[in-house]
Design an enzyme around this catalytic site. Sequence first.
Site, PDB file in Angstrom:
ATOM      1  N   GLU A 120      -2.982 -36.894 -23.804  1.00 43.50           N
ATOM      2  CA  GLU A 120      -2.825 -35.546 -23.277  1.00 43.50           C
ATOM      3  C   GLU A 120      -2.122 -34.759 -24.376  1.00 43.50           C
ATOM      4  O   GLU A 120      -0.901 -34.742 -24.464  1.00 43.50           O
ATOM      5  CB  GLU A 120      -2.010 -35.558 -21.986  1.00 43.50           C
ATOM      6  CG  GLU A 120      -2.164 -34.278 -21.178  1.00 43.50           C
ATOM      7  CD  GLU A 120      -1.220 -33.178 -21.627  1.00 43.50           C
ATOM      8  OE1 GLU A 120      -1.524 -32.532 -22.665  1.00 43.50           O
ATOM      9  OE2 GLU A 120      -0.214 -32.973 -20.955  1.00 43.50           O
ATOM     10  N   GLU A 129       0.601 -26.743 -29.480  1.00 38.59           N
ATOM     11  CA  GLU A 129       1.612 -27.741 -29.830  1.00 38.59           C
ATOM     12  C   GLU A 129       1.274 -28.554 -31.068  1.00 38.59           C
ATOM     13  O   GLU A 129       2.104 -29.314 -31.560  1.00 38.59           O
ATOM     14  CB  GLU A 129       1.855 -28.677 -28.643  1.00 38.59           C
ATOM     15  CG  GLU A 129       2.508 -27.956 -27.464  1.00 38.59           C
ATOM     16  CD  GLU A 129       2.706 -28.867 -26.268  1.00 38.59           C
ATOM     17  OE1 GLU A 129       2.058 -29.928 -26.228  1.00 38.59           O
ATOM     18  OE2 GLU A 129       3.481 -28.513 -25.387  1.00 38.59           O
TER      19      GLU A 129
END
Length: 379
Positions: A120, A129
Amino acid sequence: MEPHNPASEYFTSYEDLEIHKLMLEDDPRTSAYKNAIMSNKAFFEGKVVMDVGCGTGILSIFCAQAGAKKVYAIEASKIAGLAKEIVKENKFEDVIEVIHSKVEDVQLPGNNKVDAIVSEWMGFYLLHEGMLDSVIMARDKFLKEDGEMFPESATIYLSPCSVPSLYKKWDDFHGVSMAALAKQFRTSKYNKPEILNVQAEDVLGCDEVALCWINLKEDTVSDLDSYSIQHVVGANKDGAFQGLCIWFECVFPDLSDNANHNPVRLDTGPLSTPTHWKQTVIILPEEQEVELGDPIAFQLEMCRDSVNKRRYNLQLSILDPEAVEHPLPCTCDLTKCLLIKSYMLQHPEESEKNAMETNGIEEEAIDDDDDMDSENDDS
């Protein structure tokens, strides 16, 4: 010297625990991974799996529950200590090996390869991110040639939108009109995207627009450096065009023999159940009133930052719809687009061929980004 206490390590950062709690309680996210793994139990049975960035270890446990014989759970942060405790709590310590390390530094025994990589890795607007680089590196280093990626693909979508949640309350704030203050808020926010839940009724585009499609089994790190799109979309209602909404969808493999089975999808768009990713909105410094069918033309560029490789810079330009090429078919109500739509309805075979040649996702390369910057150009 005091004895080493793993518990003290992973509880030193309250913020880290809150982030993992937020992700675990994101039901669309957690359920999508569980359903994708459990619906492919026949594939996972007896397989070797790597979980990149395992966090608390729940995805690794799903894989073990699905029958995996070995799971390498890789986690670089101190939360790895908690993952080990949770694995032990669920009696999978003989199956799941938690490795406290960056995946770039991992060496598997005997240079073993894995049958699947589960991760994930998604951030705001998919790439915020910057973890996808590590997942691709792990794929190239550890995945067998016929191995599977969970998820296997992802798409970033765009649509013009209104954001009344940011401004509407200032029209009548305790009986006082504060539109000037709302305008200042808008001006101050245009250079950094907002993370918020856009309501379905505030989406202004007739169709969602795909900025890019990422193939997790084939795309390289350099493929992720930048993406760009120029597009025109018709307004689906009268309203205030106040920003560009960005979200993503991930698709998981469907390895079953059931022809009627559909692959599991994780959709973070405004028409789906809200997730912790919400949507990313680039705010316009000046809103534009639009009517049903009005053309909204824009260009979005998403590029990896040259200094911080984990950051993306987003640049949105609002264009003159009369000066740019429209897609085929176009959802706007300009006379030329209405005539083209009418012609395409009368000549469907020829129209399909022309549309395939004209409409393409312009891909350059994209990158990850730990921070978000955006620039708006009203030219």
